[in-house]
Design an enzyme around this catalytic site. Structure first.
Site, PDB file in Angstrom:
ATOM      1  N   ASP A 105     -17.746  25.782   5.062  1.00 64.60           N
ATOM      2  CA  ASP A 105     -18.077  27.150   4.646  1.00 64.60           C
ATOM      3  C   ASP A 105     -18.559  27.101   3.203  1.00 64.60           C
ATOM      4  O   ASP A 105     -18.092  26.259   2.422  1.00 64.60           O
ATOM      5  CB  ASP A 105     -16.839  28.053   4.772  1.00 64.60           C
ATOM      6  CG  ASP A 105     -17.210  29.528   4.873  1.00 64.60           C
ATOM      7  OD1 ASP A 105     -16.981  30.121   5.937  1.00 64.60           O
ATOM      8  OD2 ASP A 105     -17.745  30.075   3.880  1.00 64.60           O
ATOM      9  N   GLU A 148     -10.934  40.089  19.009  1.00 64.35           N
ATOM     10  CA  GLU A 148      -9.990  39.982  17.893  1.00 64.35           C
ATOM     11  C   GLU A 148      -8.628  40.439  18.410  1.00 64.35           C
ATOM     12  O   GLU A 148      -8.532  41.360  19.212  1.00 64.35           O
ATOM     13  CB  GLU A 148     -10.456  40.841  16.721  1.00 64.35           C
ATOM     14  CG  GLU A 148     -11.637  40.213  16.019  1.00 64.35           C
ATOM     15  CD  GLU A 148     -12.147  41.029  14.843  1.00 64.35           C
ATOM     16  OE1 GLU A 148     -11.359  41.771  14.236  1.00 64.35           O
ATOM     17  OE2 GLU A 148     -13.347  40.906  14.535  1.00 64.35           O
ATOM     18  N   PHE A 184     -11.461  48.964  29.736  1.00 65.77           N
ATOM     19  CA  PHE A 184     -12.414  49.655  28.855  1.00 65.77           C
ATOM     20  C   PHE A 184     -12.700  51.075  29.313  1.00 65.77           C
ATOM     21  O   PHE A 184     -13.827  51.557  29.271  1.00 65.77           O
ATOM     22  CB  PHE A 184     -13.696  48.813  28.673  1.00 65.77           C
ATOM     23  CG  PHE A 184     -13.461  47.722  27.660  1.00 65.77           C
ATOM     24  CD1 PHE A 184     -12.646  46.659  27.972  1.00 65.77           C
ATOM     25  CD2 PHE A 184     -13.989  47.804  26.392  1.00 65.77           C
ATOM     26  CE1 PHE A 184     -12.350  45.682  27.038  1.00 65.77           C
ATOM     27  CE2 PHE A 184     -13.704  46.834  25.442  1.00 65.77           C
ATOM     28  CZ  PHE A 184     -12.882  45.763  25.775  1.00 65.77           C
ATOM     29  N   LEU A 185     -11.638  51.715  29.763  1.00 61.25           N
ATOM     30  CA  LEU A 185     -11.748  53.120  30.162  1.00 61.25           C
ATOM     31  C   LEU A 185     -10.752  53.974  29.381  1.00 61.25           C
ATOM     32  O   LEU A 185     -10.292  54.997  29.872  1.00 61.25           O
ATOM     33  CB  LEU A 185     -11.518  53.251  31.676  1.00 61.25           C
ATOM     34  CG  LEU A 185     -12.614  52.664  32.572  1.00 61.25           C
ATOM     35  CD1 LEU A 185     -12.238  52.791  34.044  1.00 61.25           C
ATOM     36  CD2 LEU A 185     -13.969  53.342  32.320  1.00 61.25           C
ATOM     37  N   ALA A 234     -10.219  56.562  26.700  1.00 60.35           N
ATOM     38  CA  ALA A 234     -10.992  57.534  25.911  1.00 60.35           C
ATOM     39  C   ALA A 234     -10.367  57.679  24.526  1.00 60.35           C
ATOM     40  O   ALA A 234      -9.198  57.379  24.321  1.00 60.35           O
ATOM     41  CB  ALA A 234     -10.991  58.870  26.630  1.00 60.35           C
ATOM     42  N   CYS A 255     -18.400  43.907  16.327  1.00 56.50           N
ATOM     43  CA  CYS A 255     -19.333  43.508  17.397  1.00 56.50           C
ATOM     44  C   CYS A 255     -20.034  44.658  18.095  1.00 56.50           C
ATOM     45  O   CYS A 255     -21.265  44.710  18.116  1.00 56.50           O
ATOM     46  CB  CYS A 255     -18.591  42.662  18.434  1.00 56.50           C
ATOM     47  SG  CYS A 255     -18.184  41.041  17.820  1.00 56.50           S
ATOM     48  N   ARG A 257     -13.820  46.639   9.791  1.00 55.22           N
ATOM     49  CA  ARG A 257     -15.278  46.786   9.868  1.00 55.22           C
ATOM     50  C   ARG A 257     -15.657  47.804  10.959  1.00 55.22           C
ATOM     51  O   ARG A 257     -15.172  47.716  12.074  1.00 55.22           O
ATOM     52  CB  ARG A 257     -15.941  45.426  10.164  1.00 55.22           C
ATOM     53  CG  ARG A 257     -15.940  44.524   8.941  1.00 55.22           C
ATOM     54  CD  ARG A 257     -16.514  43.172   9.264  1.00 55.22           C
ATOM     55  NE  ARG A 257     -15.622  42.392  10.103  1.00 55.22           N
ATOM     56  CZ  ARG A 257     -15.944  41.205  10.622  1.00 55.22           C
ATOM     57  NH1 ARG A 257     -17.113  40.679  10.393  1.00 55.22           N
ATOM     58  NH2 ARG A 257     -15.073  40.542  11.372  1.00 55.22           N
TER      59      ARG A 257
HETATM   60  C1  UDX Z   1     -15.559  42.563  21.447  1.00 58.58           C
HETATM   61  C2  UDX Z   1     -15.712  41.968  22.861  1.00 58.58           C
HETATM   62  O1  UDX Z   1     -14.702  42.501  23.707  1.00 58.58           O
HETATM   63  C3  UDX Z   1     -15.669  40.468  22.798  1.00 58.58           C
HETATM   64  O2  UDX Z   1     -15.842  39.915  24.091  1.00 58.58           O
HETATM   65  C4  UDX Z   1     -16.825  40.101  21.885  1.00 58.58           C
HETATM   66  O3  UDX Z   1     -17.386  38.928  21.985  1.00 58.58           O
HETATM   67  C5  UDX Z   1     -16.520  40.587  20.465  1.00 58.58           C
HETATM   68  O4  UDX Z   1     -16.531  42.006  20.563  1.00 58.58           O
HETATM   69  P1  UDX Z   1     -13.583  43.092  19.770  1.00 58.58           P
HETATM   70  O5  UDX Z   1     -14.638  43.639  18.864  1.00 58.58           O
HETATM   71  O6  UDX Z   1     -12.565  42.183  19.202  1.00 58.58           O
HETATM   72  O7  UDX Z   1     -14.252  42.289  20.982  1.00 58.58           O
HETATM   73  O8  UDX Z   1     -12.818  44.355  20.390  1.00 58.58           O
HETATM   74  P2  UDX Z   1     -12.642  45.048  21.807  1.00 58.58           P
HETATM   75  O9  UDX Z   1     -11.271  44.803  22.299  1.00 58.58           O
HETATM   76  O10 UDX Z   1     -13.740  44.729  22.723  1.00 58.58           O
HETATM   77  O11 UDX Z   1     -12.743  46.592  21.375  1.00 58.58           O
HETATM   78  C6  UDX Z   1     -13.894  47.090  20.721  1.00 58.58           C
HETATM   79  C7  UDX Z   1     -13.730  48.539  20.361  1.00 58.58           C
HETATM   80  O12 UDX Z   1     -13.716  49.363  21.515  1.00 58.58           O
HETATM   81  C8  UDX Z   1     -12.452  48.867  19.596  1.00 58.58           C
HETATM   82  O13 UDX Z   1     -12.731  49.783  18.566  1.00 58.58           O
HETATM   83  C9  UDX Z   1     -11.580  49.527  20.633  1.00 58.58           C
HETATM   84  O14 UDX Z   1     -10.643  50.415  20.080  1.00 58.58           O
HETATM   85  C10 UDX Z   1     -12.609  50.253  21.480  1.00 58.58           C
HETATM   86  N1  UDX Z   1     -12.190  50.505  22.848  1.00 58.58           N
HETATM   87  C11 UDX Z   1     -11.925  49.464  23.690  1.00 58.58           C
HETATM   88  C12 UDX Z   1     -12.085  51.819  23.311  1.00 58.58           C
HETATM   89  O15 UDX Z   1     -12.315  52.787  22.570  1.00 58.58           O
HETATM   90  N2  UDX Z   1     -11.700  52.024  24.600  1.00 58.58           N
HETATM   91  C13 UDX Z   1     -11.443  51.011  25.461  1.00 58.58           C
HETATM   92  O16 UDX Z   1     -11.116  51.293  26.623  1.00 58.58           O
HETATM   93  C14 UDX Z   1     -11.550  49.687  24.985  1.00 58.58           C
END
Ligand code: UDX
Length: 442
Positions: A30, A161, A255-256, A258, A266, A333
């Site tokens: 790094d 994460e 991922f459902l 609300a 990401c 972030r």
């Molecule tokens: C994501 C992807 O899941 C991972 O595969 C990728 O390569 C990196 O980006 P991450 O950013 O760590 O991972 O978080 P993730 O668990 O996916 O959640 C992302 C955001 O969505 C969070 O702010 C979370 O609170 C929100 N979220 C997630 C919702 O609002 N509702 C959900 O049902 C799931």
């Protein structure tokens, strides 16, 4: 195998430690000397469950080392992995300057055959540009013949994460995007010991799969958030809807949830970058624009609801529970929690915030008028309202009876529906979630 990992952020460090755990020899590079010094002492510069312990283990087994000097370690490398940041520019496009700088450096010091892997999330076509940079620099160094033997493989990361190490060791799939079959099989062998389906594709498909995965997940979130807004208007409960559709295996239950929408390093970046990529290729990806719009509106409407119910927030004490973009991380972030806290500050509210892990990072971005409390209860003590923005498990362990006595007014606005099952109304709270069918949005 001998590996050089360039970039020691969330992805590079977790992946480096992961490969070292599998028995490979990993040199992590790094440009940030203070970060390398801390890592050398076994200190992980961010919070990721299990990573600190795993790092100690691979350090004591001698499978990992840290340096700022690429040239000193590249000589042994079979594989060089690029995991540098590709943050969004103001236009939404990915900023590839760190990636190209690292590519040039590789070209400058690489003097033997090796496979280059790109882990950073990059727009379609970038892997080939990275290879071109490396080859061009090698040619300038009179290594023309060798430059033709260098191969590039796109291996996108799917680490979440908070569970990144776990995701490294057991994942749904490993995508290997390559032109060269031997390079692809080298990368397959590198992942030996990981339980996951291997999918070998072209480089372009691998690059696009990463964006498609994140954009699809973000779409699920925006969809359920739209359902939540409708549920509020018709007296339905979005949690029932999520369960009802999630039981259909074609949809799935994940991922459902609300709430105040997605954030993090990401989703916002990748969805915007994919929208840009489509535009640059003459295609208007309408669905993505709507996903982004819905996500932004979700924060607006949560904030509006709060102000509608509380009236002017100027001078009022508001407790904020949760600042990280999601639980089990200290990452703020693109955190929806941070944005809502900032808006409250801008309206003159007095904010007392608490987050188990993210307060140090939040201090760097929030106004210095924000009070950072040592516990969730301290933050809420004397508050006119409590706003819950991240689902940290310890928030459920609070004594809500005591909390009710400590708060001046009993308003709870839950941006994640995290406390919805606790029946807080029965303890005298005025509890508001998102899409629980209990809000008159007229
Ligand atoms: C994501 C992807 O899941 C991972 O595969 C990728 O390569 C990196 O980006 P991450 O950013 O760590 O991972 O978080 P993730 O668990 O996916 O959640 C992302 C955001 O969505 C969070 O702010 C979370 O609170 C929100 N979220 C997630 C919702 O609002 N509702 C959900 O049902 C799931």
């Amino acid at each position: 195998m001998n590996l050089v990992m360039i970039g020691t952020g969330y992805v590079g460090l977790t992946t480096g430690v992961g490969f070292a755990t599998l028995g490979h020899k990993v040199a992590c590079v790094d440009i940030d000397a203070s970060k390398i010094a801390r890592l050398d002492l076994g200190e992980v510069p961010f919070y990721e469950p299990g990573l600190q312990e795993a790092l100690k283990q691979v350090q004591s087994s001698g499978n990992i080392m840290f340096t700022t000097d690429l040239e000193s370690v590249i000589g042994q490398a079979d594989i060089i992995v690029l995991a540098v940041g590709t943050p969004p520019k103001s236009t939404g496009e990915a900023d590839l300057s760190a990636l190209f700088a690292a590519s040039q450096q590789i070209g400058f010091c690489l003097d033997h055959e090796a496979v280059i892997v790109v882990k950073s999330t990059v727009p379609v076509g970038t892997n080939r540009k990275v290879l071109a940079h490396i080859r061009k620099t090698m040619q300038e160094k009179n290594r023309e013949e060798l430059s033709g033997l260098i191969n590039i493989v796109s291996v996108p990361e799917f680490l979440r994460e908070g569970t990144a190490l776990q995701d490294f060791l057991v994942s749904d799939r490993i995508v290997i995007g390559a032109d060269d079959a031997i390079a692809a099989s080298t990368i397959d062998r590198l992942h030996e010991g990981i339980k996951a389906v291997r999918l070998v594709t072209t480089i372009e498909s691998a690059e696009l799969i990463k964006y498609a995965a994140n954009a699809f997940l973000a779409t699920k979130i925006s969809f359920i958030n739209e359902m939540a807004n409708l549920a509020d208007r018709v007296g339905a409960d979005v949690r029932d809807i999520a369960q009802g559709i999630g039981l259909d295996h074609r949809i799935g239950p994940h991922f459902l949830n609300a709430g105040i929408g997605y954030g993090g390093s990401c989703f916002p970046k990748d969805v915007s970058a994919l929208e840009q990529l489509s535009g640059h290729n003459g295609y208007s990806f309408k669905l993505l624009s709507a996903v982004i719009e819905v996500n932004n509106r979700q924060r607006d409407s949560f904030f509006k609801r709060l102000v509608d119910e509380l009236g002017d927030v100027k001078g009022r004490r508001i407790a904020v529970w949760g600042l990280a973009f999601k639980p089990d991380t200290d990452d703020v972030r693109e955190s929806a929690a941070i944005e809502i806290a900032q808006r409250l500050c801008a309206q003159g509210a007095e904010i007392a915030a608490y987050d188990p892990k993210a307060m140090e990072n939040a201090k760097r971005v929030l106004s210095d008028t924000v009070i950072f409390a040592p516990t969730a209860m301290d933050a809420a003590s004397g508050a006119d309202a409590l706003v819950v923005l991240t689902q940290w498990p310890e928030f459920k362990e609070v004594s809500f009876k005591t909390l009710r006595d400590q708060m001046v007014e009993p308003h709870i606005f839950d941006g994640r529906n995290y406390l919805a099952d606790l029946h807080l109304e029965q303890l005298g709270f005025i509890y508001r979630g998102v899409g629980l069918g209990r809000y008159d949005a007229s």
